[in-house]
Design a protein around this motif. Structure first.
Motif, PDB file in Angstrom:
ATOM      1  N   ARG A   9       0.828  -1.209   0.000  1.00 56.17           N
ATOM      2  CA  ARG A   9       0.000   0.000   0.000  1.00 56.17           C
ATOM      3  C   ARG A   9       0.863   1.260   0.000  1.00 56.17           C
ATOM      4  NH1 ARG A   9      -4.841  -0.798   4.154  1.00 56.17           N
ATOM      5  NH2 ARG A   9      -5.426   1.227   3.312  1.00 56.17           N
ATOM      6  N   ILE A  10       1.988   1.223   0.727  1.00 51.25           N
ATOM      7  CA  ILE A  10       2.910   2.358   0.715  1.00 51.25           C
ATOM      8  C   ILE A  10       3.532   2.503  -0.670  1.00 51.25           C
ATOM      9  CG2 ILE A  10       5.103   3.243   1.616  1.00 51.25           C
ATOM     10  CD1 ILE A  10       4.308   1.975   4.336  1.00 51.25           C
ATOM     11  N   ALA A  11       3.979   1.393  -1.255  1.00 51.29           N
ATOM     12  CA  ALA A  11       4.598   1.425  -2.590  1.00 51.29           C
ATOM     13  C   ALA A  11       3.628   1.960  -3.643  1.00 51.29           C
ATOM     14  CB  ALA A  11       5.083   0.031  -2.977  1.00 51.29           C
ATOM     15  N   LYS A  12       2.371   1.607  -3.519  1.00 53.25           N
ATOM     16  CA  LYS A  12       1.357   2.085  -4.457  1.00 53.25           C
ATOM     17  C   LYS A  12       1.219   3.606  -4.382  1.00 53.25           C
ATOM     18  CE  LYS A  12      -3.448   1.223  -5.751  1.00 53.25           C
ATOM     19  NZ  LYS A  12      -4.667   0.487  -5.409  1.00 53.25           N
ATOM     20  N   ARG A  13       1.251   4.148  -3.163  1.00 52.48           N
ATOM     21  CA  ARG A  13       1.157   5.599  -2.978  1.00 52.48           C
ATOM     22  C   ARG A  13       2.393   6.295  -3.537  1.00 52.48           C
ATOM     23  NH1 ARG A  13      -2.659   7.199   1.104  1.00 52.48           N
ATOM     24  NH2 ARG A  13      -2.121   9.294   0.404  1.00 52.48           N
ATOM     25  N   VAL A  14       3.569   5.679  -3.360  1.00 50.54           N
ATOM     26  CA  VAL A  14       4.818   6.262  -3.855  1.00 50.54           C
ATOM     27  C   VAL A  14       4.812   6.313  -5.383  1.00 50.54           C
ATOM     28  CG1 VAL A  14       7.317   5.882  -4.031  1.00 50.54           C
ATOM     29  CG2 VAL A  14       6.177   5.611  -1.823  1.00 50.54           C
ATOM     30  N   LYS A  15       4.307   5.258  -6.034  1.00 50.78           N
ATOM     31  CA  LYS A  15       4.267   5.182  -7.500  1.00 50.78           C
ATOM     32  C   LYS A  15       3.438   6.284  -8.144  1.00 50.78           C
ATOM     33  CE  LYS A  15       4.989   0.310  -8.466  1.00 50.78           C
ATOM     34  NZ  LYS A  15       4.388  -0.889  -9.031  1.00 50.78           N
ATOM     35  N   LYS A  16       2.453   6.812  -7.436  1.00 48.90           N
ATOM     36  CA  LYS A  16       1.581   7.844  -7.993  1.00 48.90           C
ATOM     37  C   LYS A  16       2.323   9.140  -8.309  1.00 48.90           C
ATOM     38  CE  LYS A  16      -2.765   6.425  -5.872  1.00 48.90           C
ATOM     39  NZ  LYS A  16      -3.857   6.851  -4.980  1.00 48.90           N
ATOM     40  N   GLY A  17       3.444   9.370  -7.645  1.00 52.13           N
ATOM     41  CA  GLY A  17       4.202  10.593  -7.872  1.00 52.13           C
ATOM     42  C   GLY A  17       3.575  11.779  -7.156  1.00 52.13           C
ATOM     43  N   GLU A  77      -2.173   7.776   6.106  1.00 50.74           N
ATOM     44  CA  GLU A  77      -3.634   7.857   6.005  1.00 50.74           C
ATOM     45  C   GLU A  77      -4.210   8.947   6.902  1.00 50.74           C
ATOM     46  OE1 GLU A  77      -4.748   3.828   6.872  1.00 50.74           O
ATOM     47  OE2 GLU A  77      -4.440   3.186   4.794  1.00 50.74           O
ATOM     48  N   ARG A  78      -3.734   9.054   8.121  1.00 51.76           N
ATOM     49  CA  ARG A  78      -4.276  10.050   9.056  1.00 51.76           C
ATOM     50  C   ARG A  78      -3.910  11.476   8.663  1.00 51.76           C
ATOM     51  NH1 ARG A  78      -3.345   6.649  14.615  1.00 51.76           N
ATOM     52  NH2 ARG A  78      -5.077   5.217  14.248  1.00 51.76           N
ATOM     53  N   ALA A  79      -2.754  11.647   8.020  1.00 49.38           N
ATOM     54  CA  ALA A  79      -2.346  12.978   7.570  1.00 49.38           C
ATOM     55  C   ALA A  79      -3.066  13.368   6.284  1.00 49.38           C
ATOM     56  CB  ALA A  79      -0.835  13.015   7.349  1.00 49.38           C
ATOM     57  N   GLU A  80      -3.781  12.405   5.700  1.00 49.88           N
ATOM     58  CA  GLU A  80      -4.458  12.607   4.420  1.00 49.88           C
ATOM     59  C   GLU A  80      -3.485  13.134   3.376  1.00 49.88           C
ATOM     60  OE1 GLU A  80      -7.958  14.970   5.124  1.00 49.88           O
ATOM     61  OE2 GLU A  80      -8.860  13.426   6.388  1.00 49.88           O
ATOM     62  N   ALA A  81      -2.293  12.515   3.346  1.00 49.12           N
ATOM     63  CA  ALA A  81      -1.238  12.922   2.429  1.00 49.12           C
ATOM     64  C   ALA A  81      -1.638  12.642   0.988  1.00 49.12           C
ATOM     65  CB  ALA A  81       0.053  12.189   2.763  1.00 49.12           C
ATOM     66  N   LYS A  82      -1.516  13.648   0.154  1.00 50.08           N
ATOM     67  CA  LYS A  82      -1.804  13.473  -1.263  1.00 50.08           C
ATOM     68  C   LYS A  82      -0.588  12.925  -1.989  1.00 50.08           C
ATOM     69  CE  LYS A  82      -5.318  17.037  -1.521  1.00 50.08           C
ATOM     70  NZ  LYS A  82      -5.688  18.327  -2.088  1.00 50.08           N
ATOM     71  N   THR A  83       0.599  13.234  -1.475  1.00 50.53           N
ATOM     72  CA  THR A  83       1.841  12.772  -2.089  1.00 50.53           C
ATOM     73  C   THR A  83       2.669  12.018  -1.061  1.00 50.53           C
ATOM     74  OG1 THR A  83       1.902  14.683  -3.561  1.00 50.53           O
ATOM     75  CG2 THR A  83       3.970  13.498  -3.248  1.00 50.53           C
ATOM     76  N   VAL A  84       3.188  10.863  -1.473  1.00 49.60           N
ATOM     77  CA  VAL A  84       4.112  10.096  -0.647  1.00 49.60           C
ATOM     78  C   VAL A  84       5.346   9.828  -1.498  1.00 49.60           C
ATOM     79  CG1 VAL A  84       4.501   7.964   0.655  1.00 49.60           C
ATOM     80  CG2 VAL A  84       2.224   8.995   0.611  1.00 49.60           C
ATOM     81  N   SER A  85       6.502  10.237  -0.989  1.00 46.41           N
ATOM     82  CA  SER A  85       7.746   9.987  -1.721  1.00 46.41           C
ATOM     83  C   SER A  85       8.680   9.176  -0.830  1.00 46.41           C
ATOM     84  CB  SER A  85       8.411  11.301  -2.134  1.00 46.41           C
ATOM     85  OG  SER A  85       8.747  12.068  -1.003  1.00 46.41           O
TER      86      SER A  85
END
Length: 94
Positions: A9-17, A77-85
């Protein structure tokens, strides 16, 4: 939550850019490139804002620590982060 599920799930968020703010960055540090004993989570609320950091430590590889990976996912998830790098690899600390 198990380790595989949280890391995927973390990797999926990172891939979004870059998707905008808030943004979370993950950096792994360790005594060798094969074992990350520390994770630094950086949080930026908006462009130009100061980075807030939190560090997590593990005696073993933090990338394979179920508790740390699940915690990272909950922070995202709690920070509602739109971007994860994620900084690739492990930075060696001496």
């Amino acid at each position: 939550m198990n380790l595989d599920k949280s890391t995927k799930r973390i990797a999926k968020r990172v891939k979004k850019g870059f998707q905008g703010y808030p943004q979370i960055s993950l950096s792994y540090f360790g005594e060798s490139v094969n074992c990350a004993t520390n994770v630094v989570v950086g949080f930026v609320q908006e462009e130009g804002a100061a980075v807030q950091e939190q560090t997590f430590s593990s005696e073993n590889d933090a990338r394979k620590d179920e508790t740390i990976q699940t915690t990272l996912l909950k922070i995202i998830e709690r920070a509602e982060a739109k971007t994860v790098s994620e900084v690739p690899g492990v930075a060696v600390i001496k």
